[in-house]
Design a protein around this motif. Sequence first.
Motif, PDB file in Angstrom:
ATOM      1  N   PRO A   1       0.825  -1.226   0.000  1.00  0.00           N
ATOM      2  CA  PRO A   1       0.000   0.000   0.000  1.00  0.00           C
ATOM      3  C   PRO A   1       0.858   1.275   0.000  1.00  0.00           C
ATOM      4  CG  PRO A   1      -0.892  -1.590   1.543  1.00  0.00           C
ATOM      5  CD  PRO A   1       0.438  -2.127   1.110  1.00  0.00           C
ATOM      6  N   ILE A   2       1.947   1.268   0.773  1.00  0.00           N
ATOM      7  CA  ILE A   2       2.839   2.436   0.802  1.00  0.00           C
ATOM      8  C   ILE A   2       3.529   2.603  -0.538  1.00  0.00           C
ATOM      9  CG2 ILE A   2       4.962   3.374   1.802  1.00  0.00           C
ATOM     10  CD1 ILE A   2       4.114   2.248   4.487  1.00  0.00           C
ATOM     11  N   LEU A   3       3.954   1.486  -1.117  1.00  0.00           N
ATOM     12  CA  LEU A   3       4.623   1.523  -2.419  1.00  0.00           C
ATOM     13  C   LEU A   3       3.691   2.095  -3.487  1.00  0.00           C
ATOM     14  CD1 LEU A   3       7.462   0.597  -3.369  1.00  0.00           C
ATOM     15  CD2 LEU A   3       6.389  -1.516  -4.166  1.00  0.00           C
ATOM     16  N   GLU A   4       2.436   1.660  -3.472  1.00  0.00           N
ATOM     17  CA  GLU A   4       1.462   2.136  -4.462  1.00  0.00           C
ATOM     18  C   GLU A   4       1.139   3.613  -4.256  1.00  0.00           C
ATOM     19  OE1 GLU A   4      -1.782  -0.552  -3.995  1.00  0.00           O
ATOM     20  OE2 GLU A   4      -0.894  -2.089  -5.310  1.00  0.00           O
ATOM     21  N   ASP A   5       1.005   4.008  -2.986  1.00  0.00           N
ATOM     22  CA  ASP A   5       0.721   5.413  -2.685  1.00  0.00           C
ATOM     23  C   ASP A   5       1.885   6.302  -3.096  1.00  0.00           C
ATOM     24  OD1 ASP A   5      -0.992   7.468  -1.372  1.00  0.00           O
ATOM     25  OD2 ASP A   5       0.735   7.626  -0.028  1.00  0.00           O
ATOM     26  N   LEU A   6       3.097   5.821  -2.841  1.00  0.00           N
ATOM     27  CA  LEU A   6       4.290   6.560  -3.212  1.00  0.00           C
ATOM     28  C   LEU A   6       4.372   6.699  -4.731  1.00  0.00           C
ATOM     29  CD1 LEU A   6       6.838   7.869  -2.033  1.00  0.00           C
ATOM     30  CD2 LEU A   6       7.962   5.635  -2.152  1.00  0.00           C
ATOM     31  N   GLU A   7       4.066   5.616  -5.440  1.00  0.00           N
ATOM     32  CA  GLU A   7       4.078   5.649  -6.903  1.00  0.00           C
ATOM     33  C   GLU A   7       3.068   6.658  -7.428  1.00  0.00           C
ATOM     34  OE1 GLU A   7       3.774   2.574 -10.681  1.00  0.00           O
ATOM     35  OE2 GLU A   7       2.806   2.022  -8.793  1.00  0.00           O
TER      36      GLU A   7
END
Length: 222
Positions: free
Chosen positions: A13-19
């Motif tokens: 979820p953090i990776l997707e939000d960061l992307e």
Amino acid sequence: MPYRIIIVDDLIPILEDLEYTIQEEPSFSIVGKATSGKEAIELAKEIPFDLLLMDIEMEDATAGIKATREIIHENPSAIIAFFSAHDTSETVLSAMATGAVDYIVKGVPNEELIRHIKGILNQQPELDNKIQQMLLTEFKRLRHAESQLVSVMNKIKRLTTAETEIIQLLLAGESQKQIAEIRHVELVTIKTQITSILRKFDVKKSKQIIKLIKELELQNLF
């Protein structure tokens, strides 16, 4: 051409939000994603990038730090910034010692994150005040340690052979009585020699000398 960015975080979820946040900026392009330090190392070898944003705690507590160290060792020109929830002095200093250019604490507003990234890519990284203070404090500590080292080295040069051997025995945990027995001299002789050592080091107790030598890791000189 947009700046090429690799992002690394073990939480999807953090990776997707960061992307999503980074891709909102037209001049940025996510060219790779990794969820572990090991994946990040491999990705950094395979994909050209302008910036790699690295999490710290992934497959283990310092995975990102170890991965960054290896990536920069293989490619000294690699630009890496940490993006982590940890903000303790120990973690920040260990991370920045790898050669990373910035340390961004998770939870910052999106506009601040983008500002950090732009600063890095424009070769003007903008460290947070808290991170700057940590680095400044460590710099002062190292300068003090350097000054202490020079001072102690000069004092060691003034020691006689007998005094050097006595310090060696003190470092080994021997008492004054035991040192007298080992050196086959009277206890009063050892006490006189230790008094001379204390005077040269400008301290009152031999324990202070032993502590200083150990802190500066100079045991190998004795």
